[in-house]
Write a protein that holds these residues in place. Sequence first.
Motif, PDB file in Angstrom:
ATOM      1  N   LEU A  14      16.542  -3.794  14.160  1.00 48.04           N
ATOM      2  CA  LEU A  14      17.595  -3.372  15.094  1.00 48.04           C
ATOM      3  C   LEU A  14      17.746  -4.319  16.282  1.00 48.04           C
ATOM      4  N   GLU A  16      15.363  -5.279  18.120  1.00 45.72           N
ATOM      5  CA  GLU A  16      14.508  -4.773  19.198  1.00 45.72           C
ATOM      6  C   GLU A  16      13.022  -5.056  19.004  1.00 45.72           C
ATOM      7  N   LEU A  51      18.491  -4.088   9.430  1.00 46.73           N
ATOM      8  CA  LEU A  51      19.231  -2.850   9.662  1.00 46.73           C
ATOM      9  C   LEU A  51      19.063  -1.942   8.451  1.00 46.73           C
ATOM     10  N   SER A 348      21.354  -2.172  17.542  1.00 48.87           N
ATOM     11  CA  SER A 348      21.004  -0.779  17.257  1.00 48.87           C
ATOM     12  C   SER A 348      22.257   0.080  17.129  1.00 48.87           C
ATOM     13  N   ASP A 349      23.293  -0.269  17.900  1.00 52.38           N
ATOM     14  CA  ASP A 349      24.570   0.434  17.776  1.00 52.38           C
ATOM     15  C   ASP A 349      25.247   0.103  16.451  1.00 52.38           C
ATOM     16  N   ARG A 352      23.916   2.328  14.011  1.00 44.96           N
ATOM     17  CA  ARG A 352      24.447   3.680  14.201  1.00 44.96           C
ATOM     18  C   ARG A 352      25.842   3.833  13.603  1.00 44.96           C
TER      19      ARG A 352
END
Length: 439
Positions: A14, A16, A51, A348-349, A352
């Motif tokens: 992600l 991160e 992802l 990360s979005d 989503r």
Amino acid sequence: MSSQHFLIRRANVLGENVVDLRVEGATITETGTDLPERDAEVIEAEGLIALPGLVDVHTHLREPGREDAETVETGTRAAAAGGYTAVCAMANSQPVADTAGLVEQVWELGRAAGWADVHPIGAVTVGLQGERLAEIGAMADSRAQVRMFSDDGKCVHNALLMRRALEYVKTFDGVVAQHAQEPALTEDAQMNEGSVSADLGLAGWPAVAEEAIIARDVLLAQHVGSRVHICHVSTKGSVEIIRWAKERGIDVTAEVTPHHLVLTDELVRTYDPVYKVNPPLRTREDVEALRAAVGDGTIDVIGTDHAPHPLEAKECEWSTAAMGMTGLETALSIIQMTLVETGTIGWSDVARIMSTVPARIARIDDQGRPLAQGEPANIVLVDPEARRTVDPQTHASKGRNSPYKAMDVPGQVRATFLKGHPTVLNGCLATPRNAGAEN
């Protein structure tokens, strides 16, 4: 199919956390740093974004009936190439997927192809004619377990039928996905209604034709207490109505296509039919409003509206050309270009809006899951630093009607794993998940 064992080393999950992912069979069995190889096939993923496998709530696979445009096999190969591990197939095939038998046929074709999970979307009305409800309950109870229903390509414009459909799907937690287009306001329309259509003398497609249906349907969903999903939102006004509805607790979700985030009606001045699409390309003001709506969560997901056509349906006069664009193999790059690189959202979005929430809307339990121990190994590895020039002739889809031809775009899918099986490796299609298995 024999069990496979992979160690994905130093993937940036992600965007991160840099971790190793161990994949055994269909499951992520371990995560951590400096994991031992233990006879695994090692995939070096340093510099790659990991992802969850992408999920598309809006794909046209054309089969049965229009295999000249696309098949489940070619469409899901295109999906794998684009990082997708699941697609929801729209019902406007020929014949229409409006019975349990038809949706089971599409579901079985997806299982046989093995490139991505295929979840059929059932028609709301028989033959997409808007006159009587289709076999919604039978499709929900079929082996395909349909949870999304849509007459996409046409609007369920009869308010009473729309109400009844919303009431019906509520009984099994389904959702109606509406193609918002008031037909009386768009008869013979060729493009967005505005200054460009006036200059070109082409019949215009007003924004209010979309916005009026959305306003009606969010109120119907509120009245019934059911879920409604709005397909391919394209106008600033539509965003404002959806935002209003969400503020009042109405159970509405919405999607936007990649092409409505980057292309405008100015391109129609070329009269190139590749830019003819439903809903039409809108104005720069609409594009900016749509991007902002993704950023603030008003628009929930990206739906590709992948709509392949044979060459003769697009390489012709504008007035007779079919509407639609391909999108599965370019969607992630367009989202990186328009939303990530502009700072509107982070990786990360992206997970989503292109995986987690689409799976939730479609009620696909084993997709869109976190990349964590014990979770299904549906994974896409993306090289965000790569650049590529879009060449539709190299696409896995049968469709060549990509509006991004010759465009320089960022990002490249390096690997796609469907339930632990690599359908893409080193940026190239590998093998379907069912390779070597008895069907």
